[in-house]
Enzyme design. Structure first.
Site, PDB file in Angstrom:
ATOM      1  N   HIS A  64      47.915   7.157  56.881  1.00 25.52           N
ATOM      2  CA  HIS A  64      47.564   6.947  55.542  1.00 25.52           C
ATOM      3  C   HIS A  64      47.846   5.936  54.840  1.00 25.52           C
ATOM      4  O   HIS A  64      47.429   5.502  53.945  1.00 25.52           O
ATOM      5  CB  HIS A  64      48.284   8.272  54.865  1.00 25.52           C
ATOM      6  CG  HIS A  64      49.684   8.580  55.311  1.00 25.52           C
ATOM      7  ND1 HIS A  64      50.005   9.123  56.471  1.00 25.52           N
ATOM      8  CD2 HIS A  64      51.008   7.970  54.740  1.00 25.52           C
ATOM      9  CE1 HIS A  64      51.477   9.011  56.677  1.00 25.52           C
ATOM     10  NE2 HIS A  64      51.726   8.366  55.604  1.00 25.52           N
ATOM     11  N   ASP A  91      59.061  14.315  65.115  1.00 25.79           N
ATOM     12  CA  ASP A  91      59.567  13.738  64.085  1.00 25.79           C
ATOM     13  C   ASP A  91      60.097  14.743  62.941  1.00 25.79           C
ATOM     14  O   ASP A  91      60.287  14.610  61.695  1.00 25.79           O
ATOM     15  CB  ASP A  91      58.936  12.748  63.508  1.00 25.79           C
ATOM     16  CG  ASP A  91      57.668  12.893  63.300  1.00 25.79           C
ATOM     17  OD1 ASP A  91      57.057  13.930  63.270  1.00 25.79           O
ATOM     18  OD2 ASP A  91      56.724  11.984  62.753  1.00 25.79           O
ATOM     19  N   ASP A  94      49.369   6.172  64.260  1.00 21.32           N
ATOM     20  CA  ASP A  94      50.804   6.262  63.519  1.00 21.32           C
ATOM     21  C   ASP A  94      50.538   5.813  62.147  1.00 21.32           C
ATOM     22  O   ASP A  94      50.032   4.906  61.798  1.00 21.32           O
ATOM     23  CB  ASP A  94      51.724   5.335  64.230  1.00 21.32           C
ATOM     24  CG  ASP A  94      53.178   5.589  63.386  1.00 21.32           C
ATOM     25  OD1 ASP A  94      53.751   6.524  63.442  1.00 21.32           O
ATOM     26  OD2 ASP A  94      53.757   4.584  63.042  1.00 21.32           O
TER      27      ASP A  94
END
Length: 1590
Positions: free
Chosen positions: A609, A728, A606
């Protein structure tokens, strides 16, 4: 390298990894039995054990490194397949490249067995052989992410260079239950299809079909079995679970309260047990895997924890607070001010409900005023009062630190402010850690002002005032910084306030209250006391942020400027630089990930980045220690493919999540499908053409040699996990249309990649579900009436997995209007599936749209299934308890019959879209290519070695090469090079001509190349390949066999293969033939060549390239024989093909080093037969009309006779070979068929003697047929040939101003510029290379004569009026005694008197003259620095003082050497003109009509002599004296460019010359015999030296 990429090189943290056996993790049934051996140990055992019969060849993936030891950009990341059985990664490096200099290959893959350790690097020393390829074979045995590099000696003694790092990631083995086929044998959908079988199967990553489920919407685990059944029945084989751990107060799965405890509410009894629910959850995951064939993938949240995690109070150091990250102090104060402001709105007369933009403006203005009262500028600036007090105190106490910087006396205050700021003496500058934290200590300030204000009275007040003026200037930009930060923060608050409370698409939070303040708080306040310690920064994300920069750390001001889109329920975790920075957190999170790795087959990282790279690497290493086959995927928003690759390669991410929803129209969607899901294009060639069979030595040095298949690796792009919709993102009803769910879902399943979806997508949920607020439960719809597109997904997901398992790796994507067609094909069986989808990017339309009928050449297509979706309503069902999809009905399409057609191109199937095919519809067909049998691939590649194995080198010249001029000449003008429309003519008629474009096409599957287009359009190229050979069988009878081999295969392809596959099969046939022909050529070469590296092979192929038979040029005037071309394309045929000088400069390298002694001997005997006037012809013209104007050619021939005698078997016997003489003894010119021609014979020994004797006598004649018929450019005087020996020095002098008798033979041609008839470089006198060649011959003959192996002792000469015998030794000694004196120009002018030097003429010192004895009117020509002296150094090194020689060579290296050759003149010379243009007929005499041919352009062949000379003298008197490898490495760096050129250039050779600095010269031959030959000469010397050193 980008700044961010540099950050990625930070050291990776180390953490204790649990010693858990890999067999202990879930899925014990299909796992490897328990053993104390690691996978790396087992791989070593595998390769060292005896292989059983019938085993498959070992796969060898070859990675070629650049000369500096690093991978090129494309190959910096390698994705490798799962190690179902061990295989090999072969790291290849060209011999002699810089990285081979005491090179060591290092990797953290456990090459020596044992467990993987991130910071343990086994080594393999690179071989030091300079003549053979360098290869390191790595046995690959298990999954993971690994780094490698090469370390080698640098140029500075004792230094080591670390090459660029490369990374290879090995895919995990994912083993699960097999499924029954979804289709029956007749192609209908099977009722039992996709049901779970009892067997197990290894699922490749491209076969994953993943469904995201949110456990909080599934109810208790007791209800999960039904969801597993539904998921499995829909064809999915892996579940993606959002985090299952105990949720925090927000109830978001991603806000984890306790990482080591699963959410109690999901268990029926709410009891997790002593293990935190691990066992109970494990039972459910086992059920999913064993009964329903569903692997499990879970989110791993590493960046944050829930704001109410109880352990935060005990370990506040786990988060970022002002206590451990002081620059957050003002951010916390601003955040607190926002909370206080929110609670006081009513009392301040400000609105608490936002209804308009005006309300927002009032609130932001009010907050601005509220914040100003806090004087937050004090965090930025220096305190003027304190600064004044401190400097006064220091001055009064005499506590002054003298200024040690640059002189600052009398500078302006602006300059002084810059000086003190740049000095680093401003403590706390811009750190923002506390109010007035910026400060200069008084003693330092005192010293500074004393140095600056030298004219001030020595009074503390005066100096203090001066200092404050400096401080004021220092503060100005700091006040500006505060203003700007405040402006940005207010803008951020304004934008966030608007979104959360006013925007139509925002959450519309309602009234502003203390519980719902103005904007989300940036800090979680764990306790009221000690706020600096217990106020922890919340996590979030920033637009376009640098993913490698931690926005919580200084110098980021993201929290102060309110740039973070914050998650108020998540506290950002502070890992620091490694475990020592925060031991408790590292240990805790390691337990978290290792616990998950024992339960799940995969991780989804999750917020990847924002995960610090070292954190991800270390924790994933820990996870893989307990589950080596852990599958890792991630959602990564870096904004850069390069940055994506950094994360993927370092973390070992197996798949990056890609989203079909990111496409804004069908064209963009088709691009995404092509990019992420194509696989390879249909008709790809790399697998069939680029692989090669071989034998694999045991990688460990022990064990048997095995058969292998070598597969070149081009590097990888990150693998995709392609989602139709993620959990999402907004639904398609919102983004496009509800109907588009069906077409998009179908297209994604046809991607050759991992694919993913969410239950809500299949069930047609109308909007994005809120993970935090949504409390309703999923509806179990199965595949019934309200199941949305589930029925279609069952078929499509099942096909997706079967397609991957069965290797349907080739694909084609076609987009036309709103349609997208995706075809998947199995390249060996040519079975396929084609999907036609009508996308629905826009709402409302039911129009069929338009797509052209889809023609499938030579293919049958059978309808499998098609559907459209109809909605009775788009109204959202807000059931209070159950999540409901839109009322969509999947309507099956009637069967679409695919008719067969026939046209000029052959049979075809034609798919026509039905009349009613509204947007959102799709249909699937099964396809089968007709007429191709499964053995075609094998047939096209078999038998090549037999077909080409009996060809000799001249036959191979026809097969492999033949330029346009050669082929036209050999075939009477009938055949030339092949023309490709849009590309032009190939440079060769033979296979090398085809291979240049095909190498690129095959490697990169570039099927859009003009060659492929041409092959699809027709079979003209097929006919050309074999026709040209059949038409030459009468001259070359052995060509019949390869011609038949070609025809058999090409005709079969023509008859059975549809046009779109022609390029593939043409490439297979051509590449197999090329490999066989190349092998046949190399096998006929010497051991030096056959055992050598690619560069040696490529150069040796130039001997085949140049040695061929044409009609108009021969070594026999009466018949056609093979002969050596000087260069191509300009010297292909006729009188221009065969040149005496070129032949004998080229003969050693192209014939002798390669072992073609017969070809060498034929040329020696032919030219020897033409001896006339003591010379051999420069232009042979088939011995019919030879021209004698070359002073150096006889000496090159004698050097080659010497070389032949020393290298050929029984080579000395050539001296007794008898040759018939072309001309009578009196040198009378007669035609070749005149009775006086060939009327007597001499031995080669006698001819050698004649050359020497005629020179000793003096040569003086006028060329036969002198005048414009012989040479229309030359003046009358130029036809006069005069040569003599100076018996004082032993040197041979010759030539005049009007002729040019050496290789620098450009004759002026421009009347306009005035150079016609004037040689550009006459070199009359004693050229240095002739002197060297003469000396070499005399030395050799003296040795032979003394040994009784040569019938003569010397020459008769008239010296001082007396005729006497001059022995070879006497003549040799004369030259030896005079050479340095005549040719050397000393470095020190004071030594000029020791040499024959005219000081006034010297342009450069420390050189050897190019000529000795140029007439006095051009004496300067002697002193020109040119690349001819290394020739003399190579053939007669004894002439040279070793130190003088080495100094001159170093100068040549510095001044004359270019990338591909040697400058023909010193750039410091006034005559230097480096650009050759023979077409230029301007008025500049120096360059008109290419007069500067040898006045600066860089010629290839002298480079070889330079390298040989440097090798000799540097190992004798230079850096290589102690260690010859020092010299070898230096010289091998020089040949990197030629090495690269011959690999990439279509002519597959080295050019005649280039312009300045290697720039292309259009008038040069693209490949020149002597350029390749002299480089081979050097490599053979290296080969010999390497053998001696070894």
């Amino acid at each position: 390298m980008p700044k961010a990429a540099k950050k990625a090189k930070a050291a990776i943290a180390s953490v204790t990894i649990p010693k858990t056996n890999p067999a202990d993790f879930n899925g014990s049934s299909p796992q490897t039995p328990k053993t104390p051996k690691t996978p790396a140990d087992e791989a070593i055992e595998f390769f060292e054990s005896v292989s059983s019969k019938g085993t498959q060849p070992i796969r060898v993936y070859e990675l070629r490194l650049d000369p500096d030891g690093g991978p090129n950009k494309d190959r910096s990341y390698m994705r490798l397949p799962p190690a179902y059985t061990p295989y090999v990664v072969r790291v290849s490096l060209d011999a002699g490249t810089p990285a081979s200099r005491n090179g060591v290959f290092k990797t953290n893959f456990p090459l020596d067995g044992g467990r993987f350790q991130r910071d343990h690097f086994p080594e393999r020393k690179l071989p030091t052989d300079f003549s053979s390829p360098i290869q390191i074979d790595l046995p690959i045995s298990h999954a993971g992410a690994f780094v490698y590099w090469v370390e080698y000696d640098g140029d500075t003694p004792g230094s080591r260079v670390k090459g660029r790092e490369g990374y290879f990631n090995v895919d995990p083995i994912l083993r699960t239950k097999a499924r029954k086929p979804i289709l029956t044998s007749s192609g209908t959908i099977s009722p039992s299809g996709s049901s779970v079988d009892s067997d197990y199967v290894n699922i490749p990553l491209d076969g994953l079909s993943i469904l995201t489920l949110v456990s909080k919407w599934m109810g208790p685990t007791s209800a999960w079995r039904d969801y597993f059944a539904e998921t499995s029945a829909r064809g999915y084989n892996m579940i993606h679970w959002t985090p299952l751990q105990e949720r925090g107060e927000s109830d978001s799965p991603y806000s984890i309260r306790n990482q080591l405890v699963y959410e109690p509410s999901m268990f029926p009894d709410k009891n997790v047990g002593s293990d935190g629910g691990v066992a109970k959850l494990g039972e459910m995951l086992t059920l999913a895997r064993e009964e329903y064939g569903l692997l499990s993938l879970t989110d791993v949240v590493l960046n944050h924890t829930a704001n109410d995690s109880p352990w935060l109070v005990d370990h506040p150091e786990a988060g970022y607070s002002p206590a451990n990250t002081p620059h957050l102090t003002p951010a916390l104060e601003l955040d607190t001010a926002m909370l206080e402001f929110s609670a006081q709105l009513a009392s301040l007369g400000l609105p608490t409900v936002v209804k308009s933009e005006q309300d927002i403006a009032r609130l932001v203005e009010g907050f601005d005023n509220f914040v100003k009262e806090r004087n937050m500028w004090q965090y930025y600036v220096l305190d003027v009062k304190r600064e004044r007090a401190d400097i006064k105190q220091a001055l009064e106490k005499g506590d002054v630190v003298p200024w040690s910087g640059a002189d600052i006396a009398n500078k302006t205050v602006v300059e002084l402010a810059a000086a003190i700021r740049d000095s680093g003496h401003v403590e706390g500058y811009r750190k923002l850690e506390k109010r007035f934290g910026a400060h200069v200590p008084g003693p330092i300030a005192a010293g500074f002002v004393k140095a600056a204000f030298v004219n001030l009275a020595d009074e503390s007040d005066a100096f203090a005032d001066a200092w404050i003026r400096v401080v004021d200037v220092l503060n100005v930009p700091l006040y500006e910084e505060w203003n700007e930060d405040t402006r940005v923060a207010l803008d951020s608050i304004r934008n966030r306030l608007k979104y959360t409370r006013l925007d139509e698409n925002g959450p519309k939070l309602g009234p502003i209250t203390p519980a719902l303040p103005l904007v989300e708080p940036y800090f979680t306040r764990l306790k009221e006391e000690d706020p600096e310690k217990y106020s922890l920064a919340n996590n979030g994300w920033i637009w376009n942020a640098d993913p490698l920069a931690n926005f919580a750390l200084w110098p980021s001001k993201a929290y102060l400027r309110r740039e973070v889109i914050v998650w108020g329920d998540c506290v950002k975790l502070r890992y620091g630089d490694g475990p020592s920075s925060n031991p408790w957190l590292w240990e805790y999170m390691t337990k978290y990930v290792t616990s998950l790795a024992t339960s799940f087959e995969g991780f989804r990282i999750d917020n990847c980045h924002s995960t610090p790279l070292h954190v991800g690497v270390t924790l994933l290493d820990a996870a893989r220690a307990v589950n080596p086959n852990l599958y890792v995927c991630a959602e990564l928003f870096t904004g850069s493919e390069e940055m994506d690759t950094i994360f993927v390669s370092r973390l070992g991410i197996n798949s990056l999540i890609r989203e079909a929803g990111n496409a804004w129209d069908p064209k963009e969607f088709s691009r995404l499908l092509y990019r992420h899901g194509l696989g390879k294009p249909i008709g790809s060639m790399d697998g069939a053409c680029m692989t090669s069979k071989g034998e694999l030595p045991p990688p460990t040095g022990k064990g048997p040699t095995r058969e292998c298949v070598v597969i070149p690796h081009n590097g990888s792009v990150p693998h995709a996990l392609f989602y139709d919709l993620t959990h999402d993102n907004e639904s398609y009803l919102h983004k496009r249309s509800a109907e588009d769910a069906l077409s998009t879902g179908a297209l994604v399943t046809f991607s050759f990649s991992a694919i993913g979806s969410v239950k809500g997508f299949d069930d047609l949920y109308p909007k994005l579900l809120n993970l935090v607020a949504e409390k309703r439960r999923y509806e179990l719809t199965g595949q019934g009436e309200h199941s949305g597109i589930a029925k279609a997904k069952r078929l499509l997901n099942s096909l997706h997995t079967e397609i991957a398992l069965e290797g349907y790796e080739e694909g084609h994507v076609h987009q036309e209007n709103d349609y997208i067609v995706l075809h998947r094909v199995q390249p060996h069986t040519q079975k396929g599936y084609i999907l036609v989808a009508h996308t629905a990017f826009h709402k409302g339309s039911k129009d069929r749209g338009y797509i052209s009928p889809i023609k499938l050449r030579s293919t049958r297509a059978k309808f499998i299934y098609g559907a459209q979706i109809e909605f009775s309503s788009y109204e959202i069902d807000n059931d209070p308890k159950t999540l409901k999809g839109l009322p969509g009905k999947l309507v099956d399409l009637p069967e679409v019959v695919v008719p067969q057609g026939l046209d000029a191109e052959g049979p075809y199937a034609e798919i026509v879209v039905p009349e009613y095919f509204p947007p959102g519809s799709f249909m699937v067909f099964q396809t089968q290519l007709q007429g191709i049998d499964s053995g075609l691939d094998a047939f096209c590649s078999e038998g090549a070695d037999t077909a080409f194995g009996d060809l000799d080198l001249v036959d191979l010249n026809v097969v492999l090469h033949r330029a346009e001029g050669e082929e036209r000449d050999a075939t009477g003008g009938e055949i030339g090079t092949y023309n490709i429309p849009g590309l032009g003519n190939l440079v060769y008629c033979g296979l090398e001509g085809w291979m240049h474009p095909l190498r690129h096409i095959m490697r990169y599957n570039d099927l859009g190349h003009p060659v492929c287009g041409h092959l699809r359009e027709g079979t003209w190229a097929f006919d050309y390949v074999h026709d040209r050979l059949f038409k030459q069988v009468d001259v070359f009878p052995k060509l019949a066999q390869p011609a038949k081999w070609f025809k058999d295969r090409l005709e079969r392809v023509k008859q059975t293969v549809p046009p779109f596959l022609r390029p593939k099969y043409f490439a297979i046939i051509i590449s197999e033939a090329y490999k066989a022909a190349r092998r046949a050529a190399i096998e006929q070469c010497s051991n030096f060549v056959s055992s050598g590296h690619d560069f040696t092979h490529n150069l040796a192929l130039c001997s085949v390239q140049m040695y061929g038979q044409v009609k108009s040029a021969s070594l026999d005037p009466g018949k056609s024989t093979p002969s050596l071309a000087a260069g191509l394309p300009h010297f292909a045929a006729g009188w221009a093909r065969c040149w005496g000088r070129d032949v004998f400069i080229s003969l050693r390298g192209l014939f002798l080093t390669t072992g073609n002694f017969d070809g060498a001997k034929a040329h020696i005997l032919a030219f020897a037969s033409t001896l006339k006037h003591g010379l051999i012809p420069n232009l042979l013209d088939s011995l019919r009309s030879p021209r004698y104007n070359s002073r150096d050619s006889p000496w090159w021939m004698l050097q080659n006779i010497q070389d032949y005698a020393k290298s050929a078997p029984d080579g000395l016997s050539i001296l007794s070979e008898s040759v018939k003489r072309r001309f009578p003894k009196d040198d009378t010119w007669v035609p070749w068929n005149d009775p006086r021609a060939y009327s007597y014979s001499n031995t080669i020994a006698e001819i050698i003697q004649e050359v020497l004797q005629r020179h000793a006598d003096g040569i003086s004649f006028r060329e036969y047929n002198a005048g414009p018929n012989l040479d229309m450019q030359m003046k009358e005087e130029g036809f006069n040939i005069d040569i003599k020996v100076d018996w004082k020095t032993g040197l041979i002098f010759g030539g005049n101003r009007f002729n040019c008798g050496t290789w620098m033979d450009k004759m002026g041609e421009s009347e306009r510029a005035g150079n016609k008839g004037l040689p550009g470089t006459p070199r009359d006198g004693a050229p240095v290379e002739i002197t060297g060649l003469l000396k070499s011959t005399l030395r050799w003959l003296d040795e032979l004569s003394k040994a009784g192996k040569f019938p003569f002792k010397g020459v008769e000469a008239e010296i001082d009026g007396k005729k006497r015998t001059v022995t070879y030794k006497e003549w040799n000694d004369l030259i030896q005694a005079s050479f340095e004196k005549c040719y050397y120009v000393p470095t020190d002018a004071s030594e000029d008197s020791k040499y024959n030097v005219n000081t006034n003429m010297v342009n450069r010192r420390g050189i050897y003259k190019d000529v000795y004895g140029t007439p006095s009117d051009r004496e300067w020509a002697d002193y020109q620095f040119r690349p001819n002296f290394p020739i003399a150094m190579t053939v007669a090194p004894e002439l040279f003082d070793a130190q003088h020689a080495l100094g001159a060579l170093k100068l040549a290296d510095e001044v004359l050497r270019g990338p591909l050759g040697m400058k023909t003149l010193d750039p410091a010379d006034l005559q230097y003109r480096p650009y050759y243009d023979n077409a230029n007929d301007g008025v500049d005499m120096a360059v008109a009509k290419g007069w500067n041919y040898h006045q600066g352009p860089e010629w290839g062949w002298p480079l070889g002599y330079f390298l040989r000379a440097y090798l000799y003298f540097d190992t004798k008197a230079g850096a290589g004296k102690k260690d010859p490898t020092e010299t070898l490495h230096r010289l091998h760096r020089i040949i990197l460019k030629p090495r690269e050129h011959i690999q990439k250039d279509p002519w597959a050779g080295l050019p005649e010359l280039t312009n300045k600095d290697g720039e292309f010269c259009r008038d040069s031959c693209n490949t020149q015999a002597w350029s390749a030959s002299c480089m081979l000469d050097f490599l053979e010397e290296v080969h010999k030296l390497s053998a001696r050193v070894a």
